[in-house]
Scaffold this active site. Structure first.
Site, mmCIF file in Angstrom:
data_model
loop_
_atom_site.group_PDB
_atom_site.id
_atom_site.type_symbol
_atom_site.label_atom_id
_atom_site.label_comp_id
_atom_site.label_asym_id
_atom_site.label_seq_id
_atom_site.Cartn_x
_atom_site.Cartn_y
_atom_site.Cartn_z
ATOM 1 N N CYS A 1 -67.146 6.025 23.968
ATOM 2 C CA CYS A 1 -68.542 5.923 23.521
ATOM 3 C C CYS A 1 -68.695 6.411 22.087
ATOM 4 C CB CYS A 1 -69.439 6.725 24.470
ATOM 5 S SG CYS A 1 -71.173 6.718 23.991
ATOM 6 N N CYS B 1 -71.821 8.446 21.330
ATOM 7 C CA CYS B 1 -71.768 9.822 21.854
ATOM 8 C C CYS B 1 -70.908 10.712 20.961
ATOM 9 C CB CYS B 1 -71.154 9.860 23.260
ATOM 10 S SG CYS B 1 -71.761 8.614 24.374
ATOM 11 N N ASP B 2 -69.752 10.202 20.542
ATOM 12 C CA ASP B 2 -68.746 11.083 19.940
ATOM 13 C C ASP B 2 -68.467 10.821 18.461
ATOM 14 O OD1 ASP B 2 -68.393 12.300 22.426
ATOM 15 O OD2 ASP B 2 -66.986 10.770 23.071
#
Ligand code: NDP
Length: 306
Positions: A132, A135-136
């Site tokens: 993701c 997300c990261d």
């Protein structure tokens, strides 16, 4: 007979549980193989509102679980093996605990990010290998990263990362992307995205160091191998929605995602929330949002039934 059974215990299922419990519906949450869902696989979460500093994904979802439990949610650990949503009484069968009857069901079983399946990749998930980018990605500011895939997700991830990282190497197994033309054009025009065609990742370095230092890429036409130094590897080769036991009971799209309208599925009294019905956004916060929507729809449905 239950009022509402919520299948899945990620942010969508737990938010639905909090709302249903506060509405005195005594929800029952079914926790499957991976209690807490995909969030438990991530380390730091920086984009869930309300936390000034990053919060660990596992801690975040466990806080949601405790909140749902304190409100009166009951939990059962099992796997749904079958369902019958035909009448007013919904029937769910389980791998080990027999079956449950309920007036409504919320399906929040999520989706599983596909990975390449390499042992070195598996060892580094959460330590530089991610499924993701949204997300990261922020952890890789001014660093070199790689993305694997040739669909719209890979293009979106590469573009997103190109605004954060120093360079993005996009590794694709063919000479042509399957992504939409406009996305491909943007990727090819980005000055800091380089495409490595006809290639697969053979190995991720370095599991011993518990961090990503490079990817070993193999050209599938020539067999030639080369090492590309990167500190992050983003796998964007698609997701599989966890809808197997429900496919005959609710309408799903070609990729297996449940088709919803304001969380209502094609079966009366059955609702879906989170990634199981969302191939596009796939965020903890959007999952939680649709969990809330599904719970409110359940309340309305039960009130109308009297
Ligand atoms: P897709 O299935 O569209 O693409 C997956 C990509 O990964 C393909 O290029 C495929 O290669 C590659 N791939 C699959 N398995 C492997 C493997 N084992 N090793 C290497 N490469 C592999 O998935 P997406 O997640 O990109 O998209 C899913 C759906 O969601 C699509 O319909 C997409 O259009 C949509 N979407 C829409 C967005 C938007 O509208 N903003 C954003 C994101 C997704 P190959 O091409 O060779 O098969």
């Amino acid at each position: 007979m239950e009022n509402v059974v919520i299948v899945g215990s990620g942010p969508a299922g737990l938010t639905a549980a909090i709302y249903c419990a506060r509405a005195n519906l005594n929800p029952m949450v079914i926790e499957g193989q991976q209690p807490g869902g995909q969030l438990t696989q991530t380390t730091d979460v920086e984009n869930y509102p309300g936390f000034e500093d990053a919060i660990n994904g596992y801690d975040l979802v466990m806080a949601m679980r405790k909140q749902a439990e304190r409100m009166g949610t009951l939990f059962m650990m099992d796997q749904v093996s079958g369902c019958d949503f035909g009448g007013d009484v919904k029937r769910l069968s389980f791998a080990t605990n027999g079956e449950l009857l309920s007036r409504t069901v919320i399906i929040a079983t999520g989706a599983i990010a596909r990975y390449l399946g390499l042992p070195s990749e598996q060892a580094l998930i959460g330590h530089g290998v991610s499924g993701c980018a949204t997300c990261d990605g922020a952890f890789y500011r001014d660093q070199d990263v790689a993305v694997v895939g040739g669909g719209d997700t890979a293009m979106e991830d590469a573009l997103y990362l190109s605004r954060i990282a120093r360079t993005v190497t996009l590794i694709h197994r063919r000479r042509e992307f399957r992504a939409s033309k406009v996305m491909v054009e943007r990727v090819l025009a980005a000055p800091n995205i380089r495409v490595v065609w006809d290639s697969t990742v053979a190995e991720v370095l370095d599991p011993q160091k518990k961090e990503v230092t490079a990817v070993v890429v193999q050209n599938i036409k020539t067999g030639e191998r080369s090492e590309i130094p990167v500190s992050g590897l983003f796998i964007a080769i698609g997701h599989t929605p966890s809808t197997q036991p429900f496919r005959a009971a609710v309408t799903c799209d070609d990729a297996g995602y449940i088709v919803t309208q304001n969380t209502r599925t094609s079966a009366d009294g059955v609702f879906a929330a989170g990634d199981v019905q969302d191939p596009i956004y796939r965020q903890a916060v959007t999952a939680a949002g649709t969990g809330c929507m599904a719970a409110l729809e359940v309340e309305r449905y039960l009130a109308a039934k009297g």
